[in-house]
Structure formats: structure tokens, C-alpha cells
Design an enzyme around this catalytic site. Structure first.
Site, PDB file in Angstrom:
ATOM      1  N   GLU A  97       3.493   5.190  -3.538  1.00  0.00           N
ATOM      2  CA  GLU A  97       3.582   6.550  -2.992  1.00  0.00           C
ATOM      3  C   GLU A  97       5.001   6.903  -2.548  1.00  0.00           C
ATOM      4  OE1 GLU A  97       1.226   9.279   0.283  1.00  0.00           O
ATOM      5  OE2 GLU A  97       1.339   7.131   0.590  1.00  0.00           O
ATOM      6  N   ASP A  98       5.700   5.935  -1.930  1.00  0.00           N
ATOM      7  CA  ASP A  98       6.959   6.265  -1.243  1.00  0.00           C
ATOM      8  C   ASP A  98       8.216   5.668  -1.864  1.00  0.00           C
ATOM      9  OD1 ASP A  98       5.519   7.690   0.619  1.00  0.00           O
ATOM     10  OD2 ASP A  98       5.316   6.013   2.003  1.00  0.00           O
ATOM     11  N   HIS A 139       0.804  -1.233   0.000  1.00  0.00           N
ATOM     12  CA  HIS A 139       0.000   0.000   0.000  1.00  0.00           C
ATOM     13  C   HIS A 139       0.832   1.276   0.000  1.00  0.00           C
ATOM     14  CE1 HIS A 139       0.586  -0.138   4.434  1.00  0.00           C
ATOM     15  NE2 HIS A 139       0.341   1.154   4.390  1.00  0.00           N
TER      16      HIS A 139
END
Length: 758
Positions: free
Chosen positions: A101-102, A97
Site C-alpha cells: 500500500e505505502d 502488511h
């Protein structure tokens, strides 16, 4: 009395495993695989193992605030999802998850490895990108929540992953700063715990409540913890006595049951103390006995046995089997007087009801292949509140109003009343609801044309508070003029308020637009302001962004119906107008001066050691985008209202300049001897380095030795252990700048240095 072998006593029931901080990733991986072994196929486990490998590789250089490897977080999220018995796609998305994004992993990488379904779940959980930090925190939070609810509408598993993510973050909140602890705990208590409740997942809801209380009311939490621990032995002995008695009677009645006793969780006890205005010593029903049986028939049989054993307290019996809660929770609740005269609660339910109460909607995926059409309908009912939120959020422009109504709508402490339509259908409404709420729960058209109501055959006023068992008949008329504004002060439900507001906005939008414009003009006349000079498109856009409206007419309509004060709008317009009026000199004046002086003299020396060719008596300033210093190649640019700005010739802003703007460029050069004149110039550099202890001290030492003052310094660290130091300081020229850069390059761990070029 010999204790029944199926009887249990739990001080605190550990519903979901909570691995200790700093547990090794390999150990957590093993726990995840062990959790899945008895419930999932070998193919499922192999895919989850591959997802772990991808997540481990993507996060390998990242650390959490605690100093642990970052991979700890996604594994713990996956363990929670596995213990909720969700499908493999959800567990895989839990592991991945944060990768899009990271890390460097892309959406396409996830699609290629695990398919579109997993990638869409990961994307749904990912926070909003490119947020505007000029907005306040409420605006940002509201936008995030809007996205989350839309993602939930597409696939409810998105929120299950988000809840697991929030649960693990709350469990490790001790490593965050106090202000962040309170901020996240407040959001958890207002939004995430109520969502877990609405989805029926008591396993998560109970723990989120208690963890939020720990950080929002630390003194209260510690006092509760100490008080309950100090009375633990006496209380558990009392629970054991009741459980033993109940077990004996149930067994002699021939009912097969599993019975356990538990102390209620901290947040539940705290709410009793607040609502009843009592101290802990004055609250006796701190625990509950739970009886689980095979059939609904056994539930009522067990209730008869219990009421024969103990005296029930009048008005404290609730039948949630016949009348399930909105989240489809089912159980019989009865409060009784115990052996020592202390009240205690007993809950009676079937094993299936207990599974639904613990797992809520999460139970749907593991068992969906066994679900009947009735089961599917129940799941649809459980999500009716989500559809309701989606309906009114589409009609709402104001983010702050959306957030306020959302918190009201999710309020899990609002008691329910159950009423009947004339056809015998049951409607569940919040306690304190009126016939108007009832009408809008049927359909907005019913509410909008309502002219009266009968309850149990008797005419009642609109303000009447509905009671359990009321039979409500709504009287409508096609000649109705619509809802009254007074209804907004009468209704209880968010749904009714939203639909009434929407009717007024739609019905009177044109009228409100005209009224709003008149109110703005009147306000400006009173302040002796010329409104027309403020109504530039760029000023209006700033107003729309600040207050969350899509166009100027919506702003005027909001002013017209009272949702926005005219002073708020005019003050923002004035603020933008004044920013532009601060210019000291117009473009035309600068260009005219330049043209005039070209005819008189070839060049003029300016302040700051700059020679601008062909311009006289015009302000010269150094641009902040590239901070030129003596020795750099430079050029002048005739600015909009601020004279001539000096740029380096390699400035990014110049390189990307349009042909129209290039016509404003003008020759400039450093005055001879500028570098040794004693005057200083501000410059800025960015240092990229591998983070280590002492790095900041080593960089500062260079400036100390060269006797250069640092004006500003900003330091940031990435999850991959890379540090970025951005600093500004005064120097006398490019030679001194090169000296600084050369010294810093020799520091251990420095990877690169950039001088600002725009």
C-alpha cells in the site's frame, strides 16, 4: 497462613508486551526473534528474518507521526502476532502488511519472495484503493468493513493481523490530532473490540476497550486511574487475603490449582458505573479471583469448596462450561460475599479453557495439527456470527443501514439467553429475544411461515421474552401469508430483522417499484416539477451513487417500502439538473455566431488581450486546466455553453482530445502588447522538494521579493520525506513566470518544478 507457591496477585496483567516508543528497530527485531525462539522452527525464524529485511528496506525513508522510523509499526504488529502464537505466514504478513500500500513493493514481489498465501494475507489487510472521497465518511467506512468481512471469510487470519495493527495504532494514538484520536477510538470501540470479543481474544479486546475509553472519555479515564491507584495498597491487601484463604482450602481439598487475583479493567468498571448508575465508591466487585485447574471435574469440585467457604449471592452463578458463550468461552462464574461483607467474583476454569479465553480463535493455528474433529467443529461454531454477517450484507444495498446493523450485531454487552428446541438442541440468543428471533435462528423458512409458538408446552404471544432454559416449539403453516411488518418492532436480533426486511423486499419488489415511481411523480406534481426532465441517465447515476443503490429500480423500490424519502431523490435530481442549466449560452449559438462572423470580418479583439479569429460578441475565458499567460502559444475551444475557452497548445486536455472535439478548435493569439498591459493572469506551479525546516519560508521569500501575491498554497508530505508545494498566483506574462521558476530552482532542496498543463 503461608501463601501457596502457585498463587499470584496482579494489579494489571500485561498480557501482550508493549515496547516503549522510540525503541530502536534492532532491539525490537531481537525481541521478535526471542519471542519466536521457543515456539517456532529455525526455518520459520529465518523466513521471518527475511521478511523483516524486506520491510526495513521498503520503509527505510518513511517516518511515523511520532517521528519514529516507520518500520517500528510493522515489527510491533509482528511481535503481537508472535505472542498470540500464530503461524509464520501470519507473522510475515504482519511485517509486510503496509509495503504494497505505502511503498514500491508490489503484490508480485511478495508472491515471489514468500508465496501466494502470504501475498493474499497482505492484500486482504490492505485498505480499499481509489476510494471516492465525494462519499461521506460513513459510506467509506462501510465499504472498508464490507471488504474486511469478505477477506475474513476467505481467511480469518486477515482480521487477526488487522486487530494487531489496530492495537499498536491505538497504543501510539497520543501522537495523533484530538479529532483523529476520537474518530479511531469510536471505530475501535464499535467494531474492532467487539470483533476481538467475538473471536474470543480477551488479550486484545480488553486493551482495545481501555485505550478507546482513554480518548473518548479522558476525564473519566483519569479519574478511574487516580482512584484505583490511590486505593491500590488497601485493595491488593484485600485481594491477597482472599487468595490466601481460597488457596488454603483448595489445597486441603486435594485439588491442584493455580490461583490469581486481579483488578477488573477500566472499561469493565466504567460500564458497571453507567449501567448501575453508581459512583466508583459504590461498586465493590472491582476485582475477580481466578482458579485454574486440570479437569472439568476439578472445576465443579472447586466450586463446591468455594460455596462452602463463602455465601453465594442468589442469581449470580453462571455455568459457561455447560452452556458456552457464542465465542466458545467456558468458565464457572460465581459472586460471593467476602470477609468484610464486600461482594467479589470467582472464575473457575481448566488451563485449556483459560488458553482459549485468552487467545480465542488465534489458538487454532498453533495447535491445529492436534485438533480433533470436535475442535474443528468448535472453531466453526465460533465463526457462525461471521457467516451471518456475510449473509445479510449481500442482501443490503444501503451502506448506512449495513453499518448500523453491524454495530448492533457485534454488540458485546448484549446478555445471552439459552433456550432449547423440542429435540433438546441449545440455541443462544440475545437477552430480550422473542419466539420470532428463535424461529429465524433455526432457518429463514421457519420464520417466514411461523404462525405461533409454544414455550414449555404453553401457547405464548409473539412479544414474549424468552428466559434461560425455555423449551420453544415454533408452529408453522404453509398457508402463512409471511411475516408481519409489526415483527420488525418486536424482534431483538439483527439476523431476524434482516431476514424479515429481505422477505418484504423480495416479495413486494415489483409492487414497491411501481409504488415508488407513483410517489415520486405525485411529489413532483405537488412541487410543479416536470419529473421527466430530471430522469437523465447521468442524473440518475448520481442518485444511485449517493444512496448506494445499484440501479434506478432499486431506488424506486426503496422509496416504495419507505427506506428512502421521495424528497431526497428529487432534490438530488434537481441539484444535478440545475448544475447543467447554469450555462449562459448554448453550443449552437456559439458555433452559429462564429460562422456568421467569419463571413463579415477576419478577426476581433476580445477582453483580456486575446484575438479570436472569426468570432464576434462571444464570451472568452481562460481555462483553469492550464492557466495560459501572455507569451504562451494558445488556441481557442468552443465550449459547451460558456463561449470560447483559451488553452495553451501543450495542454494535456487538448492533446488527448477526440477528433469530434477537435472540430471545435479555433485560432487565437495574444493581442500585441498584452504582456506589458498591466493586466494579470492566474497561473499555477507545483514544486517538488526534499522536506526540511525553512523550505516554505524560502519559497515565500521569492514571491515577496518579486512583489507577487500568492493566491492559494497547498503543501503535502510523503512518508519518504518528499514535500510537494502546489501554488497559484497572478503574473503579467510568461517572462515573469520564468523569472519566478528560475529563482525557486536556486533554493536548497528543490528537485523539480512543473507548470500546470492540464
Amino acid at each position: 497462613m503461608e501463601q501457596n507457591s502457585k498463587t499470584k496477585i496482579n494489579r494489571v496483567k500485561k498480557d501482550i508486551s508493549n515496547p516503549k516508543s522510540f525503541t530502536a528497530p534492532d532491539e525490537l527485531r531481537q525481541q521478535l526473534m526471542e519471542t519466536m525462539k521457543s515456539l517456532y522452527s529455525d526455518e520459520d525464524i529465518e523466513m521471518v528474518s527475511r521478511a523483516y529485511d524486506m520491510a526495513f528496506e521498503a520503509h527505510k525513508d518513511q517516518k511515523r507521526k511520532s517521528g519514529e522510523p516507520y518500520i517500528i509499526h510493522p515489527i510491533c504488529v509482528a511481535i503481537i502476532l508472535a505472542e498470540l502464537e500464530l503461524d509464520r505466514e501470519t507473522i510475515i504478513a504482519g511485517l509486510l502488511h503496509d509495503v504494497v500500500e505505502d511503498t514500491d513493493v508490489t503484490y508480485e514481489d511478495v508472491v515471489r519472495e514468500f508465496g501466494v498465501e502470504v501475498a493474499q494475507l497482505v492484500d486482504g489487510v490492505t485498505k480499499l484503493g481509489q476510494l471516492s472521497y465525494s462519499k461521506d465518511k460513513i459510506e467509506v467506512q462501510a465499504e472498508n468493513l464490507r471488504k474486511m468481512f469478505l477477506a475474513m471469510a476467505k481467511d480469518i487470519r486477515v482480521i487477526l493481523i488487522k486487530l494487531a495493527d489496530r492495537l499498536h495504532n491505538m497504543r501510539t494514538m497520543q501522537f495523533m490530532k484530538p479529532e483523529k484520536q476520537k474518530e479511531k477510538s469510536r471505530e475501535t470501540m464499535d467494531i474492532y473490540a467487539p470483533i476481538a470479543h467475538r473471536l474470543g481474544i480477551s488479550k486484545i479486546k480488553v486493551e482495545l476497550d481501555d485505550l478507546s475509553l482513554r480518548y473518548l472519555k479522558p476525564d473519566v479515564y483519569k479519574e478511574l486511574e487516580h482512584s484505583l491507584d490511590s486505593q491500590k495498597v488497601r485493595r491488593e491487601a484485600y485481594i491477597k487475603e482472599i487468595v490466601d484463604e481460597v488457596s488454603g482450602h483448595i489445597e486441603r481439598s486435594g485439588i491442584k490449582a493455580e490461583i490469581d487475583g486481579r483488578v477488573k479493567h477500566f472499561f469493565s468498571i466504567y460500564k458497571k458505573m453507567v449501567n448501575q448508575n453508581k459512583t466508583l465508591d459504590q461498586i465493590y466487585d472491582l476485582f475477580a479471583v481466578r482458579i485454574k485447574v486440570d479437569t472439568v471435574k476439578d472445576c465443579y469440585a472447586a466450586l463446591g469448596v468455594i460455596h462452602e467457604m463463602y455465601k453465594p449471592i442468589p442469581g449470580r452463578f453462571k455455568d459457561y462450561i455447560a452452556m458456552p458463550k457464542q465465542n466458545m468461552y467456558q468458565s464457572l462464574h460465581t459472586t460471593l460475599i467476602g470477609p468484610e461483607g464486600h461482594p467479589f467474583e470467582i472464575q473457575i476454569r481448566t488451563f485449556e479453557m483459560h488458553r482459549i479465553a485468552e487467545y480465542g480463535i488465534a489458538a487454532h493455528w498453533k495447535y491445529k495439527e492436534k485438533s480433533s474433529s470436535v475442535g474443528v467443529n468448535k472453531e466453526e461454531e465460533k465463526l457462525s456470527w461471521l457467516r451471518e454477517i456475510l449473509e445479510w450484507q449481500q442482501d443490503m444495498d444501503d451502506n448506512k443501514e449495513f453499518l448500523s446493523l453491524l454495530k448492533t450485531n457485534l454488540d458485546l454487552f448484549a446478555e445471552q439467553v439459552y433456550c432449547f428446541t423440542p429435540n433438546g438442541d441449545v440455541k443462544s440468543l440475545a437477552n430480550g429475544s422473542t419466539p420470532i428471533d428463535f424461529a429465524y435462528s433455526i432457518h429463514s423458512a421457519v420464520g417466514n411461515t411461523m404462525v405461533g409458538a409454544r414455550v414449555n408446552g404453553r401457547q405464548v404471544p409473539f412479544e414474549y421474552h424468552l428466559q434461560n432454559g425455555d423449551r420453544v416449539e415454533v408452529i408453522t403453516s404453509q398457508n402463512s401469508k409471511g411475516p408481519s411488518r409489526d415483527w420488525l418492532n418486536i424482534v431483538k436480533s439483527t439476523q431476524a430483522k434482516s431476514k424479515i426486511n429481505q422477505w418484504f423486499k423480495t416479495q413486494f419488489k415489483e409492487e414497491n417499484i411501481v409504488k415508488g415511481k407513483e410517489m415520486l411523480e405525485k411529489y413532483c406534481r405537488g412541487k410543479r416539477i416536470e419529473l421527466s426532465s430530471y430522469l437523465k441517465p447521468e442524473y440518475i447515476k448520481k442518485v444511485q451513487l449517493k444512496y448506494g443503490f445499484k440501479d434506478w429500480e432499486s431506488v424506486c423500490a426503496a422509496v416504495g417500502h419507505g427506506g428512502l424519502k421521495e424528497g431526497q431523490v428529487v432534490n438530488k435530481l434537481a441539484e444535478e439538473f440545475n448544475k447543467e442549466q447554469k450555462q449562459k449560452i448554448t453550443d449552437e449559438q456559439v458555433l452559429e455566431a462564429a460562422e456568421h462572423v467569419r463571413e463579415r470580418r477576419p478577426e476581433e479583439k476580445q477582453k483580456g488581450g486575446i484575438v479570436v479569429k472569426g468570432v464576434d460578441d462571444v464570451a472568452v475565458r481562460f481555462s483553469k486546466c492550464c492557466n495560459p499567460v501572455p507569451g504562451d502559444e494558445i488556441v481557442g475551444f468552443v465550449t459547451r455553453g460558456r463561449g470560447v475557452s483559451i488553452h495553451r497548445t501543450d495542454c494535456v486536455n487538448l492533446l488527448s482530445m477526440s477528433e469530434t472535439d477537435r472540430s471545435r478548435l479555433i485560432e487565437a493569439e495574444w493581442q500585441e502588447g498584452s504582456e506589458g498591459s498591466g493586466q494579470t493572469y492566474t497561473t499555477e506551479i507545483s514544486i517538488y522538494a526534499n522536506n526540511r525546516k525553512g523550505m516554505l519560508a524560502d519559497v515565500s521569500k521569492v514571491f515577496l521579493e518579486l512583489d507577487i501575491d500568492i493566491l492559494t498554497m497547498n503543501v503535502s508530505n510523503s512518508k519518504k520525506g518528499r514535500a510537494t508545494l502546489s501554488m497559484s498566483f497572478d503574473i503579467n506574462g510568461v517572462a515573469q513566470l520564468n523569472q519566478v521558476i528560475a529563482r525557486i530552482r536556486n533554493i536548497e532542496g528543490v528537485v523539480d518544478i512543473e507548470s500546470k498543463v492540464g
